[in-house]
Structure formats: structure tokens, C-alpha cells
Write an enzyme that holds these catalytic residues in place. Structure first.
Site, PDB file in Angstrom:
ATOM      1  N   ASP A   1      21.737 -46.454 -19.618  1.00 31.28           N
ATOM      2  CA  ASP A   1      20.442 -46.746 -20.243  1.00 31.28           C
ATOM      3  C   ASP A   1      20.655 -46.940 -21.745  1.00 31.28           C
ATOM      4  O   ASP A   1      21.406 -46.200 -22.381  1.00 31.28           O
ATOM      5  CB  ASP A   1      19.457 -45.600 -19.982  1.00 31.28           C
ATOM      6  CG  ASP A   1      18.029 -46.015 -20.282  1.00 31.28           C
ATOM      7  OD1 ASP A   1      17.245 -46.169 -19.324  1.00 31.28           O
ATOM      8  OD2 ASP A   1      17.689 -46.192 -21.473  1.00 31.28           O
ATOM      9  N   ILE A   2      19.982 -47.918 -22.298  1.00 33.29           N
ATOM     10  CA  ILE A   2      20.140 -48.227 -23.720  1.00 33.29           C
ATOM     11  C   ILE A   2      19.556 -47.122 -24.619  1.00 33.29           C
ATOM     12  O   ILE A   2      19.950 -46.984 -25.770  1.00 33.29           O
ATOM     13  CB  ILE A   2      19.459 -49.596 -24.012  1.00 33.29           C
ATOM     14  CG1 ILE A   2      20.081 -50.275 -25.208  1.00 33.29           C
ATOM     15  CG2 ILE A   2      17.972 -49.458 -24.143  1.00 33.29           C
ATOM     16  CD1 ILE A   2      19.619 -51.711 -25.400  1.00 33.29           C
TER      17      ILE A   2
ATOM     18  N   ASN B   1      10.046 -44.632 -11.936  1.00 37.31           N
ATOM     19  CA  ASN B   1       8.724 -44.762 -12.524  1.00 37.31           C
ATOM     20  C   ASN B   1       8.020 -45.937 -11.845  1.00 37.31           C
ATOM     21  O   ASN B   1       8.577 -47.036 -11.774  1.00 37.31           O
ATOM     22  CB  ASN B   1       8.831 -45.030 -14.033  1.00 37.31           C
ATOM     23  CG  ASN B   1       9.433 -43.844 -14.770  1.00 37.31           C
ATOM     24  OD1 ASN B   1       9.142 -42.697 -14.447  1.00 37.31           O
ATOM     25  ND2 ASN B   1      10.268 -44.106 -15.757  1.00 37.31           N
TER      26      ASN B   1
ATOM     27  N   GLN C   1       6.614 -46.923 -16.431  1.00 37.90           N
ATOM     28  CA  GLN C   1       7.488 -48.057 -16.100  1.00 37.90           C
ATOM     29  C   GLN C   1       7.305 -49.148 -17.136  1.00 37.90           C
ATOM     30  O   GLN C   1       6.177 -49.552 -17.451  1.00 37.90           O
ATOM     31  CB  GLN C   1       7.153 -48.603 -14.698  1.00 37.90           C
ATOM     32  CG  GLN C   1       8.111 -49.714 -14.273  1.00 37.90           C
ATOM     33  CD  GLN C   1       7.893 -50.208 -12.844  1.00 37.90           C
ATOM     34  OE1 GLN C   1       6.951 -49.796 -12.167  1.00 37.90           O
ATOM     35  NE2 GLN C   1       8.764 -51.101 -12.409  1.00 37.90           N
TER      36      GLN C   1
ATOM     37  N   HIS D   1      14.016 -49.847 -10.348  1.00 35.23           N
ATOM     38  CA  HIS D   1      15.319 -49.254 -10.711  1.00 35.23           C
ATOM     39  C   HIS D   1      15.216 -47.749 -10.590  1.00 35.23           C
ATOM     40  O   HIS D   1      14.135 -47.166 -10.695  1.00 35.23           O
ATOM     41  CB  HIS D   1      15.735 -49.651 -12.134  1.00 35.23           C
ATOM     42  CG  HIS D   1      14.657 -49.400 -13.144  1.00 35.23           C
ATOM     43  ND1 HIS D   1      13.599 -50.266 -13.314  1.00 35.23           N
ATOM     44  CD2 HIS D   1      14.458 -48.383 -14.005  1.00 35.23           C
ATOM     45  CE1 HIS D   1      12.800 -49.786 -14.242  1.00 35.23           C
ATOM     46  NE2 HIS D   1      13.280 -48.629 -14.679  1.00 35.23           N
ATOM     47  N   LEU D   2      16.381 -47.132 -10.367  1.00 41.71           N
ATOM     48  CA  LEU D   2      16.471 -45.675 -10.281  1.00 41.71           C
ATOM     49  C   LEU D   2      17.128 -45.169 -11.554  1.00 41.71           C
ATOM     50  O   LEU D   2      18.128 -45.730 -12.008  1.00 41.71           O
ATOM     51  CB  LEU D   2      17.358 -45.268  -9.105  1.00 41.71           C
ATOM     52  CG  LEU D   2      16.773 -45.274  -7.689  1.00 41.71           C
ATOM     53  CD1 LEU D   2      16.254 -46.642  -7.310  1.00 41.71           C
ATOM     54  CD2 LEU D   2      17.828 -44.811  -6.699  1.00 41.71           C
ATOM     55  N   HIS D   3      16.567 -44.103 -12.112  1.00 44.82           N
ATOM     56  CA  HIS D   3      17.206 -43.421 -13.234  1.00 44.82           C
ATOM     57  C   HIS D   3      18.024 -42.253 -12.678  1.00 44.82           C
ATOM     58  O   HIS D   3      17.473 -41.417 -11.949  1.00 44.82           O
ATOM     59  CB  HIS D   3      16.168 -42.819 -14.179  1.00 44.82           C
ATOM     60  CG  HIS D   3      15.271 -43.807 -14.857  1.00 44.82           C
ATOM     61  ND1 HIS D   3      15.381 -44.123 -16.189  1.00 44.82           N
ATOM     62  CD2 HIS D   3      14.242 -44.544 -14.387  1.00 44.82           C
ATOM     63  CE1 HIS D   3      14.453 -45.001 -16.519  1.00 44.82           C
ATOM     64  NE2 HIS D   3      13.737 -45.279 -15.441  1.00 44.82           N
TER      65      HIS D   3
HETATM   66  P1  5GP Z   1      11.290 -47.623 -16.942  1.00 47.06           P
HETATM   67  O1  5GP Z   1      10.553 -47.014 -18.078  1.00 47.06           O
HETATM   68  O2  5GP Z   1      10.821 -49.032 -16.643  1.00 47.06           O
HETATM   69  O3  5GP Z   1      11.384 -46.765 -15.729  1.00 47.06           O
HETATM   70  O4  5GP Z   1      12.792 -47.716 -17.435  1.00 47.06           O
HETATM   71  C1  5GP Z   1      13.276 -48.726 -18.215  1.00 47.06           C
HETATM   72  C2  5GP Z   1      14.516 -48.154 -18.860  1.00 47.06           C
HETATM   73  O5  5GP Z   1      15.341 -49.223 -19.213  1.00 47.06           O
HETATM   74  C3  5GP Z   1      14.260 -47.358 -20.141  1.00 47.06           C
HETATM   75  O6  5GP Z   1      14.831 -46.068 -19.998  1.00 47.06           O
HETATM   76  C4  5GP Z   1      14.930 -48.179 -21.229  1.00 47.06           C
HETATM   77  O7  5GP Z   1      15.558 -47.360 -22.199  1.00 47.06           O
HETATM   78  C5  5GP Z   1      15.931 -49.000 -20.451  1.00 47.06           C
HETATM   79  N1  5GP Z   1      16.200 -50.320 -20.976  1.00 47.06           N
HETATM   80  C6  5GP Z   1      15.275 -51.223 -21.388  1.00 47.06           C
HETATM   81  N2  5GP Z   1      15.879 -52.376 -21.746  1.00 47.06           N
HETATM   82  C7  5GP Z   1      17.208 -52.187 -21.547  1.00 47.06           C
HETATM   83  C8  5GP Z   1      18.348 -53.016 -21.749  1.00 47.06           C
HETATM   84  O8  5GP Z   1      18.265 -54.167 -22.176  1.00 47.06           O
HETATM   85  N3  5GP Z   1      19.560 -52.482 -21.437  1.00 47.06           N
HETATM   86  C9  5GP Z   1      19.695 -51.216 -20.929  1.00 47.06           C
HETATM   87  N4  5GP Z   1      20.937 -50.812 -20.672  1.00 47.06           N
HETATM   88  N5  5GP Z   1      18.643 -50.405 -20.753  1.00 47.06           N
HETATM   89  C10 5GP Z   1      17.409 -50.888 -21.058  1.00 47.06           C
END
Ligand code: 5GP
Length: 115
Positions: A30-31, A86, A93, A99-101
Site C-alpha cells: 500500500d502506498i 472496505n 473505500q 481489493h483485500l488489505h
Molecule cells: P480502500 O480505501 O479503497 O479500501 O483502499 C485503497 C488503498 O489503496 C488505500 O490504502 C491507499 O493508500 C492505497 N492506494 C491508493 N492509490 C494507490 C496507488 O497508486 N498505489 C498503491 N500501492 N496503493 C494505493
């Protein structure tokens, strides 16, 4: 494949370091990590949200759980990790490609909410 950032990452259109890859998914760091280990398992076939998944997606959803377990083992966190999905902006989200964290490496509050 979806047109989101994760669709582009999973297809290789946006180059990324894959910690894991198979025919159906990839795993990346995760970034903006929320834990010492924070990895995303992203299917190559995009489904916007978990609730958008259909019966046809059953195998893929099972595959993602198995892949998450393999990635956790690969990272050496198989004894203590948390999986989070999420679903919807109200739940945090931000990328509408399911996606899975995988979160590990710190203590988590007991109960069902990440934090
Ligand atoms: P969500 O909040 O949709 O469940 O998770 C999205 C996740 O993706 C966040 O934790 C965010 O930090 C990560 N993320 C968003 N854009 C990028 C990206 O371009 N590269 C990577 N590696 N992670 C990303």
C-alpha cells in the site's frame, strides 16, 4: 479489467512491484501503509465493490482469500494478520476495484473494526 488505478496496476499498464502474482491477482505494498505490513491483494478482473460480486465471481473470491493466506506466509506474518475489505465510500473505500488489505506487524484492537 477496470479503468481504476488498480485495474491499471493489475494489468501492468502502470508498472508496480508485485510481491505476488498469479493468473488471477497481484499483491502490492500500500502506498500509504496503516501498519508495518500493509499489502493489497488485487484481482486482475475488476469488481467495483464486494456487493457487486455475482455468483460467477465465487471462484475468484475464494481465490483471493487463498492468495491472501499465501502472501501472509510469504511475508512471515501468517500467525497474526488482519484482512479488510472496505465496501463503499461510507466505509472508506476509495478505489472502486475490489481489493483485500492485509495488515500486520502491530497490535490491533479486538473486535471487528480495523483500527
Ligand atoms: P480502500 O480505501 O479503497 O479500501 O483502499 C485503497 C488503498 O489503496 C488505500 O490504502 C491507499 O493508500 C492505497 N492506494 C491508493 N492509490 C494507490 C496507488 O497508486 N498505489 C498503491 N500501492 N496503493 C494505493
Amino acid at each position: 479489467m477496470s479503468d481504476t488505478i488498480f485495474g491499471k496496476i493489475a494489468s501492468g499498464e502502470i508498472p508496480s512491484e508485485f510481491l505476488y502474482e498469479d493468473d488471477h491477482c497481484v499483491a502490492i505494498n500500500d502506498i500509504n501503509p496503516q501498519a508495518p505490513v500493509h499489502v493489497l491483494v488485487i484481482p486482475k478482473r475488476g469488481i467495483p465493490r464486494l456487493v457487486d460480486a455475482q455468483e460467477d465471481d465465487r471462484d475468484l473470491l475464494g481465490h483471493l482469500l487463498l492468495a491472501a493466506g499465501k502472501v501472509a506466509e510469504q511475508l512471515g506474518v501468517q500467525e497474526a494478520f488482519r484482512l479488510v475489505i472496505n465496501n463503499g465510500s461510507g466505509a472508506g473505500q476509495t478505489v472502486f476495484h475490489l481489493h483485500l488489505h492485509i495488515l500486520a506487524g502491530r497490535a490491533f484492537a479486538e473486535g471487528h473494526m480495523a483500527g
